[in-house]
Design a protein around this motif. Sequence first.
Motif, mmCIF file in Angstrom:
data_model
loop_
_atom_site.group_PDB
_atom_site.id
_atom_site.type_symbol
_atom_site.label_atom_id
_atom_site.label_comp_id
_atom_site.label_asym_id
_atom_site.label_seq_id
_atom_site.Cartn_x
_atom_site.Cartn_y
_atom_site.Cartn_z
ATOM 1 N N ALA A 178 -1.713 17.700 -5.652
ATOM 2 C CA ALA A 178 -3.047 17.530 -6.069
ATOM 3 C C ALA A 178 -3.594 17.940 -7.022
ATOM 4 O O ALA A 178 -3.029 18.904 -8.059
ATOM 5 C CB ALA A 178 -3.264 18.963 -4.372
ATOM 6 N N GLY A 179 -5.195 17.093 -7.392
ATOM 7 C CA GLY A 179 -5.621 17.186 -8.065
ATOM 8 C C GLY A 179 -5.395 16.267 -9.373
ATOM 9 O O GLY A 179 -6.101 16.798 -10.950
ATOM 10 N N ARG A 180 -3.980 16.134 -9.762
ATOM 11 C CA ARG A 180 -3.548 15.340 -10.813
ATOM 12 C C ARG A 180 -3.633 13.788 -11.082
ATOM 13 O O ARG A 180 -3.811 13.849 -10.131
ATOM 14 C CB ARG A 180 -2.231 15.733 -10.752
ATOM 15 N N ASP B 158 -9.049 9.132 -7.189
ATOM 16 C CA ASP B 158 -10.510 8.334 -7.136
ATOM 17 C C ASP B 158 -10.589 7.561 -8.938
ATOM 18 O O ASP B 158 -9.151 7.511 -9.069
ATOM 19 C CB ASP B 158 -11.154 10.485 -7.374
ATOM 20 N N LYS B 159 -11.524 7.401 -9.301
ATOM 21 C CA LYS B 159 -11.179 7.210 -10.614
ATOM 22 C C LYS B 159 -10.670 7.409 -11.654
ATOM 23 O O LYS B 159 -9.970 6.117 -12.784
ATOM 24 C CB LYS B 159 -12.704 6.572 -11.233
ATOM 25 N N LYS B 160 -10.098 8.335 -11.775
ATOM 26 C CA LYS B 160 -9.088 9.546 -12.474
ATOM 27 C C LYS B 160 -7.958 9.050 -12.528
ATOM 28 O O LYS B 160 -6.749 9.329 -12.821
ATOM 29 C CB LYS B 160 -9.902 10.043 -12.956
ATOM 30 N N ASN B 161 -7.577 8.568 -11.059
ATOM 31 C CA ASN B 161 -5.981 8.418 -9.910
ATOM 32 C C ASN B 161 -5.903 9.750 -9.397
ATOM 33 O O ASN B 161 -4.578 9.806 -10.059
ATOM 34 C CB ASN B 161 -5.480 7.341 -11.055
ATOM 35 N N ALA B 162 -7.211 11.053 -9.703
ATOM 36 C CA ALA B 162 -6.383 11.782 -8.997
ATOM 37 C C ALA B 162 -6.684 11.471 -7.400
ATOM 38 O O ALA B 162 -7.870 10.981 -7.618
ATOM 39 C CB ALA B 162 -7.825 12.706 -9.517
ATOM 40 N N LEU B 163 -5.997 12.512 -6.569
ATOM 41 C CA LEU B 163 -5.464 12.684 -5.755
ATOM 42 C C LEU B 163 -6.406 13.244 -5.026
ATOM 43 O O LEU B 163 -7.580 14.676 -5.173
ATOM 44 C CB LEU B 163 -4.481 13.566 -4.462
ATOM 45 N N SER C 202 -15.362 7.759 -0.784
ATOM 46 C CA SER C 202 -15.757 7.169 -2.660
ATOM 47 C C SER C 202 -14.185 7.223 -3.352
ATOM 48 O O SER C 202 -14.389 7.471 -4.051
ATOM 49 C CB SER C 202 -16.754 8.568 -2.743
ATOM 50 N N ALA C 203 -13.032 7.242 -2.575
ATOM 51 C CA ALA C 203 -12.175 6.062 -3.789
ATOM 52 C C ALA C 203 -12.526 4.973 -3.876
ATOM 53 O O ALA C 203 -12.620 4.073 -3.806
ATOM 54 C CB ALA C 203 -10.959 6.116 -2.305
ATOM 55 N N THR C 204 -11.974 4.752 -5.556
ATOM 56 C CA THR C 204 -11.558 3.483 -6.204
ATOM 57 C C THR C 204 -9.882 3.365 -6.560
ATOM 58 O O THR C 204 -10.085 1.860 -7.125
ATOM 59 C CB THR C 204 -12.083 4.078 -7.237
ATOM 60 N N ALA C 205 -8.800 4.048 -5.959
ATOM 61 C CA ALA C 205 -7.497 3.140 -5.411
ATOM 62 C C ALA C 205 -6.902 4.371 -4.139
ATOM 63 O O ALA C 205 -6.984 4.997 -4.078
ATOM 64 C CB ALA C 205 -6.324 3.652 -7.325
#
Length: 252
Positions: free
Chosen positions: A126-128, A159-164, A193-196
Amino acid sequence: MGTDQDDERGFFLAEQAAAPLRKTTLVQEKPHHLGHRQRLRERFRTAGAAALSDYEILELLLFRSIPRADTKTRAKMLLKRFGSLAEVLGAPERLLREVDDIGESAALDLKIVAAAALRMARGEIAGREVLSSWNQVIDYCRAAMAFEEREQFRILFLDKKNALIADELQQTGTVDHTPVYPREVVRRALELSATALILVHNHPSGDPTPSRADIDMTKTIIDTARPLGIAVHDHIIIGKKGHASMKGLLLI
């Protein structure tokens, strides 16, 4: 002067009077499993979980729900039925109750432990940045899905940083099929708003080898998501004995 008959009657009455005393003496003896429980707890406390076998860990879990009976036999019966500690915890509650002397309370307690373990595994990702915590991702997916009786389709939204951002169970199907709707997958990604995405589903048969339908469905989701700026990093298939990565197999 007493007769032989009087002597026999007196002996019989004396035996009756002594019987309750002997019974009381037996009741006061401590059950043998009490000492075993204390020794097992002490081993866990001093040597840690690594020093205990799977059935001994199961015994420790059963101590609270079965307070006044031997748990070693029950623990071994659970392992014989399901195969491993992970499979015992992953088994449906109704199947746990089918094992001799595993009642409703013990079965529920085991599922509570399984739920706690799943929360811990999810907390690891989570969050990583998920792609740098890949082993934890696999561990979590296995804990969540490996022993389900029906196919499930899960999506990890990043998200755009690949965090969950979110982990959602999208569909539950039959023993060998789960309906998946690519447009709904992409619609939900846009809402978050997921990018992956990382797609995950299980094979209740135990064999994680991707089917032709699995591959085709994944490619359809990729083609639907790409024009909207949403990447599909992987599609992981979970089985009881392992997992398969479509990206690792060069299938996507």
